[in-house]
Design a protein around this motif. Sequence first.
Motif, PDB file in Angstrom:
ATOM      1  N   ASP A 160       0.864  -1.188   0.131  1.00 24.61           N
ATOM      2  CA  ASP A 160       0.039   0.035   0.111  1.00 24.61           C
ATOM      3  C   ASP A 160       0.879   1.063   0.121  1.00 24.61           C
ATOM      4  OD1 ASP A 160      -2.538  -1.432   0.052  1.00 24.61           O
ATOM      5  OD2 ASP A 160      -2.018  -1.888   2.413  1.00 24.61           O
ATOM      6  N   ALA A 237      -0.567   2.650  -3.344  1.00 23.61           N
ATOM      7  CA  ALA A 237      -1.338   3.510  -3.173  1.00 23.61           C
ATOM      8  C   ALA A 237      -0.789   4.759  -2.847  1.00 23.61           C
ATOM      9  CB  ALA A 237      -2.499   3.114  -1.941  1.00 23.61           C
ATOM     10  N   VAL A 238       0.316   4.887  -2.160  1.00 27.33           N
ATOM     11  CA  VAL A 238       0.769   6.227  -1.838  1.00 27.33           C
ATOM     12  C   VAL A 238       2.369   5.991  -1.712  1.00 27.33           C
ATOM     13  CG1 VAL A 238       0.567   5.863   0.465  1.00 27.33           C
ATOM     14  CG2 VAL A 238       1.114   7.975  -0.340  1.00 27.33           C
ATOM     15  N   LYS A 274       0.255   9.085  -8.475  1.00 28.50           N
ATOM     16  CA  LYS A 274       0.367   8.228  -7.249  1.00 28.50           C
ATOM     17  C   LYS A 274       0.505   9.478  -6.169  1.00 28.50           C
ATOM     18  CE  LYS A 274       1.621   3.786  -8.283  1.00 28.50           C
ATOM     19  NZ  LYS A 274       0.132   3.234  -8.137  1.00 28.50           N
ATOM     20  N   VAL A 328      -4.164   5.622   2.527  1.00 25.14           N
ATOM     21  CA  VAL A 328      -4.486   4.323   1.852  1.00 25.14           C
ATOM     22  C   VAL A 328      -5.915   4.187   1.877  1.00 25.14           C
ATOM     23  CG1 VAL A 328      -4.313   1.904   2.489  1.00 25.14           C
ATOM     24  CG2 VAL A 328      -2.205   3.218   2.604  1.00 25.14           C
ATOM     25  N   THR A 330      -8.242   6.620   1.678  1.00 27.04           N
ATOM     26  CA  THR A 330      -8.757   7.384   0.518  1.00 27.04           C
ATOM     27  C   THR A 330      -8.321   6.696  -0.955  1.00 27.04           C
ATOM     28  OG1 THR A 330      -8.052   9.342   1.851  1.00 27.04           O
ATOM     29  CG2 THR A 330      -8.488   9.542  -0.574  1.00 27.04           C
ATOM     30  N   TYR A 331      -7.471   6.080  -0.956  1.00 25.49           N
ATOM     31  CA  TYR A 331      -7.143   5.246  -2.257  1.00 25.49           C
ATOM     32  C   TYR A 331      -8.141   4.153  -2.461  1.00 25.49           C
ATOM     33  CZ  TYR A 331      -4.738   2.152  -5.681  1.00 25.49           C
ATOM     34  OH  TYR A 331      -4.584   1.473  -6.630  1.00 25.49           O
ATOM     35  N   ARG A 332      -8.377   3.622  -1.278  1.00 22.28           N
ATOM     36  CA  ARG A 332      -9.168   2.280  -1.387  1.00 22.28           C
ATOM     37  C   ARG A 332     -10.602   2.823  -1.620  1.00 22.28           C
ATOM     38  NH1 ARG A 332      -6.948  -1.127   3.920  1.00 22.28           N
ATOM     39  NH2 ARG A 332      -4.952  -1.897   3.118  1.00 22.28           N
ATOM     40  N   LYS A 334     -11.641   4.946  -3.549  1.00 22.24           N
ATOM     41  CA  LYS A 334     -11.726   5.317  -4.963  1.00 22.24           C
ATOM     42  C   LYS A 334     -11.853   3.956  -5.673  1.00 22.24           C
ATOM     43  CE  LYS A 334      -9.621   9.928  -4.486  1.00 22.24           C
ATOM     44  NZ  LYS A 334      -8.401  10.529  -4.851  1.00 22.24           N
ATOM     45  N   GLN A 335     -11.284   3.211  -5.311  1.00 28.80           N
ATOM     46  CA  GLN A 335     -11.395   1.779  -6.295  1.00 28.80           C
ATOM     47  C   GLN A 335     -12.753   1.165  -6.324  1.00 28.80           C
ATOM     48  OE1 GLN A 335      -8.385   1.017  -7.656  1.00 28.80           O
ATOM     49  NE2 GLN A 335      -8.032   2.961  -6.513  1.00 28.80           N
TER      50      GLN A 335
END
Length: 488
Positions: A160, A237-238, A274, A328, A330-332, A334-335
């Motif tokens: 991640d 993710a970052v 990213k 992480v 925030t990234y998840r 958006k998936q």
Amino acid sequence: MANFIDRVKLEVSAGSGGNGCVSIHREKFRPLGGPDGGDGGHGGDVIFYVDPNAHTLLDLHFKKQLKAGNGSHGRGDNRDGARGETLRVPVPNGTVLFADGEEIADLTGNGTEVTIARGGRGGRGNASLISRRRRAPGFAELGEPGPSFSVVLELKSVADVGLIGYPSAGKSSLIANMSAARPKIADYPFTTLTPNLGVVAAGDTTYTVADVPGLIPGAAGGKGLGLEFLRHIERCAVLAHVVDTANLESDRNPIDDIAVIESELEEYGGLHDKPRIIVLNKIDVPDGQDLAEMVRPRLEEHGWPIYEVSAVTRTGLRQLSFAFAEAVETYRAKQPEPEAPRVVIKPKGVESDAFQVYSRTPAFEGDVEFEVVGKKPERWIQTTNFQNEEAIGYLGDRLANLGVEDELVKAGAVPGSIVKIGEHEFEWEPTDPELLATVSPRGKDIRFERTDRKSAEERRAEHDARRAERLERVRAEKEARGKSRRNR
């Protein structure tokens, strides 16, 4: 010695199909009870699947060749051969498969699998070859060879958070103090020769952290160790820039270090979107704290969050871990939501009848005059027993029904022309529709017994004469064109 292997090249071979059987049922008072030869078993497949217990490609590094089991041959009394054993190969999560330079599979998620090579079909026995015209076949099909090719496996760690930065910036120390991982730590560059993975829990969020060893100027072009491990941050993710604020080298500073790393990431490609976080490490050193305060205003111009930490004293690590967790999450969010697994039943595709006939000039391409390219003709060639006249006659009938002979005539082929299908070359002779293989003894074909057929030597002599005539004509035309150009 490091034993982390993240790229291997393998020779993969599916199993070959078993041969069909030629058999006639016999019992007391019934010596000719009809064909009862069984079919050959299909060859085994080669399947790659994600195994949560696999972390590197080390085991495959020493194997080099993977081969599934072959199918068993058919037997009499309508007994089919057994299917070859399927070879299941465990690989780590995040493994990408390449063949001929193209990506063919990306294995992410436990249980994900892909069939990389399907086994060859088993040959049909003579019991399966019965037709209205051929009541007692004296031949059977051979098993189809299993495909064999090279495949390259690359491991891209599924982490991640990716820690990036110059050697000795403290990436391994951060992982060691934020998780239960225990990477090698020392006070000299390139201590880390393999990516380290650590699991971090921050509140209700659990995520993984990985570092990328050996990023220096020119890494994306192959300098240092960076090119070997940049692939491990493609799925992150970052990305976190870990900067050494206590560095004693006079020609380096945190601002330039980040600029150099960003330049390498841009050259590598695919990482521009990213999110970034800047981690100013080693503030426990007095000069490190002063330098961090000095460069912070300049670094804020990037618009990225900045955290000052010390991996040694654990200063700021709690705040950093929660910042990673927030990025992480925030990234998840958006998936796209993973779809529930569904069972999809699809009808088996019918093999295409398409084929092409190519003509070649013997003067420049050797003795091959015509080549037939198509899945069906090539497969039929592979499964034909050329030691059996009846099998050859059956092949000729199949090619004629498919339209191969008509296309050969249109392409200019004549009896005796050299024709290539797959790896087999032969002298072509049109099929006589008035003669059927069923009027010959089993294993024979009446077309091979005709007295008016020319011998192989005679056909070869005629072929050589025609070839010599064509070569002479080509030379004459070439010479005439040369004279015409000179006269101009």
